[in-house]
Structures are given as structure tokens and as C-alpha cells.
Design a protein around this motif. Structure first.
Motif, PDB file in Angstrom:
ATOM      1  N   SER A 177       0.856  -1.173   0.000  1.00 14.36           N
ATOM      2  CA  SER A 177       0.000   0.000   0.000  1.00 14.36           C
ATOM      3  C   SER A 177       0.901   1.234   0.000  1.00 14.36           C
ATOM      4  CB  SER A 177      -0.919   0.020   1.223  1.00 14.36           C
ATOM      5  OG  SER A 177      -1.845   1.084   1.131  1.00 14.36           O
ATOM      6  N   SER A 207      -2.892  -1.428  -2.958  1.00 17.79           N
ATOM      7  CA  SER A 207      -3.863  -0.365  -2.687  1.00 17.79           C
ATOM      8  C   SER A 207      -3.107   0.955  -2.575  1.00 17.79           C
ATOM      9  CB  SER A 207      -4.640  -0.628  -1.390  1.00 17.79           C
ATOM     10  OG  SER A 207      -3.792  -0.500  -0.263  1.00 17.79           O
ATOM     11  N   ARG A 220      -8.773   0.231  -4.268  1.00 20.94           N
ATOM     12  CA  ARG A 220      -8.407  -1.172  -4.461  1.00 20.94           C
ATOM     13  C   ARG A 220      -9.000  -1.733  -5.744  1.00 20.94           C
ATOM     14  NH1 ARG A 220      -8.477  -4.738   0.943  1.00 20.94           N
ATOM     15  NH2 ARG A 220      -7.320  -6.031  -0.539  1.00 20.94           N
TER      16      ARG A 220
END
Length: 719
Positions: free
Chosen positions: A54, A157, A172
Motif C-alpha cells: 500500500s 492499494s 483497491r
């Protein structure tokens, strides 16, 4: 022996079963984020690879590459191959503009869009970064068949901040390019980015190091790489960028510290010497990240021993650099004033064909060059096993613009202008341009052009004007003796042909009235006035890369004027003026320049007495001031070199040859002059700056200096 092998196998299985899922959280930090790449290189060498990623802002950019399966060395190659300064350059090369813009010289230091109530709107950011959008599309195009980011080789993400609600948004699904671009919208530096009707700014405002996000994805242990700067001391806040950087970091710091306890390995390179805008130091920042990570090898190895598997394999990634995308359908989204059909005319893409990612990006760049859009970029989405649906996402500019321009040169001194431009307001496919200029030269110009055709066709023009200026008088020894004020009003009207980008030709009629007088404090003279009416033809061809500092291409402008009726014109004459310039690159930073400038009244003897051509000045023979020398017939030949030793800094040097005569252009009794010139120029984003130095072969020296767009905007429009 069998028992030993069985025990080893059991231990390996147990080790794998209890190995923690590793998540990488990559922070934002602007240009400092390239240090992520150096840190990732060291983690790879130690056999640590993530199961989830992420990222925020620059961390989202690099994290998306990593999630697609690129290793750190490949990401480094991508980062070093990009000209980051070029991506943040708002200027469009002159050669890429359409002829609709090239009918006028460039103008304006500051541009305001006007809303429906004619109120000026401040820009939302320093940079208009459509080039960034297109580059991101090119880079992430290989993942266009992926809608769910969990389906990437490494689940991914990224975070952005909703500008309206202030809430954090975790992307996402959808377009990776859009998700990453939303995440990196640094407030006031880059424009807010719209996705599905919501407007987003940099994800770091809400959450700069997405530790909890990567845990929610499934990571059991987290490696955090933090590259944003710490808060600056008072002595380090000295300019606009410093203040903005500190403002952003205040919010980032507040939302960051609360999550650090959940980070099992935090890597934080020392990058205080670099700012978030230091995109010219990509290589150094990568090296700093790598050097720092090597100093942390004991902590990295301890983390690996406690939490990470003993070995990790590199994921497969999309190797589709030469892939062509078969387009099954095309739609336009985000347009309001412009029809989808007109936008597709600029795009020039067709269904049933396959295009590379570069061709798709270039098609949108061609449309953006029309100056109708704030943004225009493509989005690919899988529509079938064979092909894609192409969405052209646009954001239109206002069709009413107010442009302010301040300029200075040695000839007319300081001038200030306000220009109102209306695109497609009065009629479809029309441009209305009016300029009010005050200062060393006072002018009111109104130019209205109506096109019949989108990219090529015919047009008509109506151009009324009034101007007042000072004409200087010199004696035979080139000393200024007096001055005359000139008040001129009139207009031209014409019909012409235009091509998409390079050429236009026009037949026109004109009428002008000129009134000459002297000021109260000057030597009195009897006022003198005359009027001229006639018709003519003119042509323009332009393919140079820049109007002020060209280094490649060709520029030609020629005009024929005929005033042949004594009943409507005080003077009967025929004349031609023309200038051709060619710039031939020899190297990335060196070009040959040559030009020919010609003016003649043919056999119109009376014109010698009242309207001879001023030959000098920065746009003529540079050894003389503009009105220092004049003649009804002249030729100026020029040859030299143009160098760009540093980005946007130009040096040109060469020789000019002048020949002029009172009676004929090609006669044998003409006067000649020779000079050598040296010009220094800075093509700054706000306004150009230029210094010209010229020396005649007898040692006479002339110097001229200009700041801003000091040339005649309506040079092609005039008679």
C-alpha cells in the motif's frame, strides 16, 4: 537417514505455515520518494519481498510498479528514463499548436479563466500536469486488464484524500493510473484529481504511511518506508515552497505517529537536504535510500529472522512493452461545452484498430494542444477477451479567458496589456480576441475569426484597430533629432484557408487613417494626415518549436499589398514584405540559424517620402535602433548558431548583412552594412528575457534588452 529427511521436511512445512504475511507501507514525500527504490533494492538482496503493498503519493507510484511485478532495478531504470522537469513544464512546443493559435504571436504572463458571471478564477495549482497524466497512463497501461488490484502479482492499494469530506479513500479497484494520480495530487502544486465524480488530493493529508491499510489487506507484519521530511525549523522556512512544504507536513506528522507502533520494521532515510520538488536529483535520492538501508542491515536481518520466510521468489510481471490494444469502442467523459464528436476529431482514433500505449497517449496530447482542455487522457478497460473499451477523460478549460501581459523593450519601453479571449462564444468555431495596451505604445485591437471546418477549411476575419505610438527621427549620421507621434486607426477584413497545424493563406481588403503630430513640448509641426485603402494577400507557414527561441523548424510570413485607386487612397503603391527563417538542429543543444528578410515598394516612388520601412531593431538589423535607418527597399540576410547549454537558457551568435536602396531592391547602387551579433535569452515560464548585442564592422556597438512578450500579437492580422 529417512527420519532426518522427514524431520527437515516437517520443519520446512512448519516454517512456511508460521511465516508471516509481509506488507509494505510506502509513504509520500514528493521527489524524496525515489529513495524508496534504493531501500527496495536492499530488501530484495536480503530475500524479503511483500505479500501486500500500500502506498501514498510517490509511494503509490512506486508501489504500483512493484505490485505489477517490476523489481527495484527495473523501477530505477523507469525513474531515470523519465524527464521529470519536462512532465511539469506547462509550455507546449510551438510546432505542436494548431494554426488557430499560430495566427497570433504568444502573449500573456498570467491567464485567468472567467466563469459564467465573467469573474476571474484563480488557478487551483501551480502546474497544469496533463503530461503527468499521460505518462502515468503509458507506464500503467500493461495492467489495464486488471480491475481488482488484488489480481495484480502482488495485491495493491493506494490512498487519496477526498477534498470535500476530508476523508481518506483507499483505492483497491478501477484504473490504476487514476488511483495513483489521485493519490499524488499535492495541494497547490498539482491540481485536484476527479475520479467518478469525487475530487481528491494527496493521500498524505489524511494518512501518509498506510500501515493500518496494508494490515487490513492481510499483512501480519509491516515494513514501513518513510521518506517525508520532518518539520522544518524557523531558519529553514524562506520561500513559498518551504511554507507549503511545512504546511503539508504539519498535517502529515499529526496523522502519522499514531500508527508507527504497528510497524515491525521502520526504515527512514535522512533526506533533509532535499525538498519534495527536487525531481532533478532522482539518481542521488535512489543512492541515498540504498546507502541508508545498508546501514540498517542488522535490523533488516533481525526482522527477516523473526517474521519473514527464508526465501522469497520474484513475482512474474507484465512484460508488454510492445503490446497493442485492440479498441472495440470509444466514449468521451467529462465534456460539457465541446461535443464528443469534436473531441474525437482531435483524438483521431478509430474503433476496430489496435494502438500502442504511446500512440494512445500521443492522440490525447494532440487534443490537449488545441488549448481547449485542462486535462485529456485515456483509460483502457477490458471489454472482451480480445479487446478494450477506450474512455477519453476530459476536463475543459473555460471558453472565456482574461490574459494579462507586461513587457519592456528599448524601443517602446514599458507596456501593459489586458487581453480578452472568447472561444466559441459568439459563434461555433470562432475566436474573439481583443487587446487593450497602455504604456510606451497605446493600442486597441479587436480580432474576430470564424472557421468553417474543425482542423482544416476556410475562415473569415474582421480586424478593426487603433494605435498611438512615437516614431523617432534620425539624421544622416544616425543621431536622434526629433520624434513624431502617430495615431492610426483602420481595419482589415479577409477570407482565407487553413490547414491543421502549419499553414494559412488569406486574401484581404484594408483601410487605414494615419495622423502625424508632435507633442506640445516638442518642436511644432503642421499636423499631417493621410488615408490608404487597398487589397492584398498573405501567407503563413510555421513549424518552429518555439516562437521566441526557436531551435528547429521553419517560419515564413509574406504579405502583398496593393493600393491602386487614387479615388480612395492618398497614395498609390504596390509592396511586398516577407521573412523566412530556418533552424536546423546539429545536436541536442546546437542548431544552425539562417533567415532572409525582404521589403520593397516595387516601383512606387512616392512611398519613399512617407512610409519607408524601419530596418533596425531586435527583429531587424540589430546594429541599429528600430527607426534609426529606413528605406523603401531592403534585404537582411542572417546566419548563425543557436545553443542551449542549459535548459531554457539560449545563446545565439552570428552575422547579419544589410543592403538597402531608395529606388530599387536589386539595383547595383544599394548601401550595405555588416554586423556581428550575440544574443542571450532565458525562456522562463512566466515571461522570456532577451539581451541582444551587435557590433558593426567599423566597431559601432548597439545593445537592446527585452522582458516579456514584447512583440506584436497581431502581426499576421494586420494589413
Amino acid at each position: 537417514m529417512k527420519k532426518s529427511l522427514l524431520l527437515v521436511l516437517i520443519l520446512c512445512v512448519v516454517s512456511l505455515c508460521f511465516a508471516s504475511k509481509v506488507g509494505y507501507a510506502l509513504s509520500g514525500g514528493g521527489a524524496r520518494g525515489f529513495a524508496h527504490i534504493g531501500v527496495l533494492k536492499v530488501l530484495e538482496e536480503e530475500g524479503i519481498r511483500p505479500d501486500y503493498i500500500s502506498g501514498t503519493s510517490i509511494g503509490a507510484i512506486i508501489g504500483a510498479f512493484y505490485a505489477m511485478g517490476y523489481n527495484a532495478a527495473e523501477i530505477e531504470s523507469l525513474a531515470l528514463a523519465i524527464d521529470w522537469q519536462e512532465l511539469f513544464d506547462n509550455q507546449t512546443p510551438r510546432r505542436d499548436l494548431y494554426i488557430g493559435q499560430k495566427r497570433w504571436a504568444p502573449f500573456g504572463n498570467i491567464t485567468f479563466e472567467l466563469d459564467d458571471d465573467w469573474s476571474p478564477q484563480l488557478p487551483s495549482s501551480v502546474f497544469n500536469v496533463n503530461k503527468v497524466n499521460l505518462k502515468l497512463f503509458e507506464l500503467y497501461a500493461p495492467s489495464s486488464q486488471v480491475y481488482d488490484f488484488d489480481d495484480l502479482p502482488i495485491p495493491f492499494s493506494c490512498l487519496a484524500t477526498n477534498l470535500i469530506t476530508g476523508e481518506s479513500k483507499v483505492f483497491r479497484q478501477g484504473s490504476i493510473m487514476q488511483a495513483v494520480r489521485a493519490s499524488m495530487s499535492i495541494p497547490s502544486i498539482l491540481p485536484p484529481f476527479e475520479v467518478d465524480g469525487n475530487v481528491y488530493i494527496d493521500g498524505g493529508i489524511a494518512q501518509n504511511l498506510p500501515i493500518n491499510v496494508v494490515k487490513e489487506m492481510g499483512a501480519e507484519t509491516v515494513v514501513g518506508i518513510k521518506v517525508n521530511s520532518s518539520l522544518r525549523g524557523k531558519e529553514s522556512i524562506n520561500n513559498l515552497i518551504d511554507v507549503l512544504d511545512q504546511t503539508i507536513n504539519i498535517g502529515i506528522t499529526r496523522n502519522l505517529n499514531k500508527d508507527l507502533d504497528d510497524c515491525h520494521l521502520l526504515l527512514e532515510p535522512e533526506l533533509s537536504e532535499y525538498s519534495s520538488t527536487d525531481f532533478v536529483h532522482v539518481r542521488e535520492l535512489i543512492a541515498l535510500g540504498e546507502a541508508y538501508a545498508r546501514t540498517q542491515l542488522p535490523e533488516i536481518r533481525n526482522y527477516k529472522r523473526d517474521f519473514s520466510p527464508e526465501s522469497a521468489t520474484e513475482p512474474e510481471h507484465y512484460d508488454r512493452k510492445n503490446e497493442r490494444y485492440y479498441i472495440e469502442s470509444i466514449s468521451v467523459r467529462g465534456n460539457d461545452k465541446l461535443s464528443s464528436s469534436k473531441i474525437l476529431e482531435y483524438i483521431k482514433l478509430e474503433t476496430g484498430n489496435a494502438y500502442s500505449h504511446k500512440e494512445l497517449a500521443q492522440a490525447c496530447q494532440d487534443a490537449w494542444n488545441s488549448e481547449f482542455f485542462r486535462v485529456v487522457y485515456p483509460i483502457l478497460s477490458k471489454s472482451s477477451a480480445r479487446g478494450y473499451h477506450l474512455t477519453i477523460q476530459v476536463g475543459e478549460r473555460a471558453n472565456k479567458l482574461l490574459i494579462l501581459n507586461n513587457a519592456y523593450n528599448e524601443e517602446v519601453k514599458l507596456t501593459s496589456s489586458a487581453i480578452l479571449r472568447l472561444n466559441n462564444v459568439l459563434l461555433k468555431n470562432s475566436i474573439f480576441l481583443t487587446e487593450l495596451q497602455l504604456g510606451g505604445k497605446n493600442e486597441l485591437n479587436i480580432d474576430y475569426v470564424k472557421n468553417f471546418g474543425e482542423l482544416w477549411g476556410i475562415y473569415y476575419r474582421v480586424f478593426p484597430y487603433v494605435n498611438e505610438k512615437t516614431l523617432y527621427i534620425y539624421d544622416d549620421t544616425h543621431h536622434r533629432t526629433n520624434s513624431v507621434r502617430s495615431l492610426e486607426w483602420g481595419g482589415t477584413s479577409g477570407i482565407g484557408l487553413f490547414s491543421p497545424k502549419q499553414g494559412a493563406a488569406e486574401f484581404f481588403v484594408y483601410r487605414s487613417h494615419t495622423y502625424l503630430y508632435r507633442g506640445i513640448a516638442e518642436t511644432p509641426m503642421a499636423p499631417r494626415s493621410y488615408q490608404v485603402s487597398g487589397f492584398g494577400a498573405k501567407g503563413l507557414y510555421e513549424s518552429v518549436d518555439d516562437y521566441v527561441f526557436p531551435t528547429s523548424g521553419l517560419r515564413v510570413l509574406g504579405k502583398l499589398n496593393f493600393a491602386r485607386d487614387e479615388n480612395i487612397s492618398d497614395y498609390v503603391y504596390s509592396k511586398f514584405t516577407g521573412k523566412a527563417e530556418a533552424f536546423v538542429p546539429l545536436h541536442d543543444a546546437v542548431s544552425i540559424e539562417c533567415s532572409a528578410d525582404i521589403g520593397t515598394y516595387f516601383n512606387s516612388a512616392p512611398m519613399q517620402k512617407f512610409d519607408a520601412y524601419p530596418i533596425g531593431g531586435a527583429g531587424g538589423f540589430m546594429a541599429y535602433s528600430k527607426y534609426e535607418i529606413s528605406a523603401p527597399h531592403f534585404r537582411i540576410l542572417k546566419a548563425g548558431l543557436v545553443l542551449e547549454p542549459k535548459r531554457r537558457f539560449f545563446v545565439s551568435a552570428g552575422v547579419q548583412h544589410l543592403s538597402y536602396d531608395a529606388n530599387e531592391l536589386w539595383g547595383g547602387n544599394y548601401n550595405t552594412d555588416l554586423c556581428y551579433y550575440l544574443s542571450l535569452g532565458l525562456n522562463a515560464s512566466v515571461m522570456p528575457v532577451k539581451l541582444n548585442m551587435a557590433m558593426k564592422d567599423n566597431g559601432r556597438f548597439n545593445l537592446s534588452f527585452s522582458v516579456g512578450y514584447d512583440f506584436d500579437i497581431f502581426k499576421y492580422s494586420r494589413k
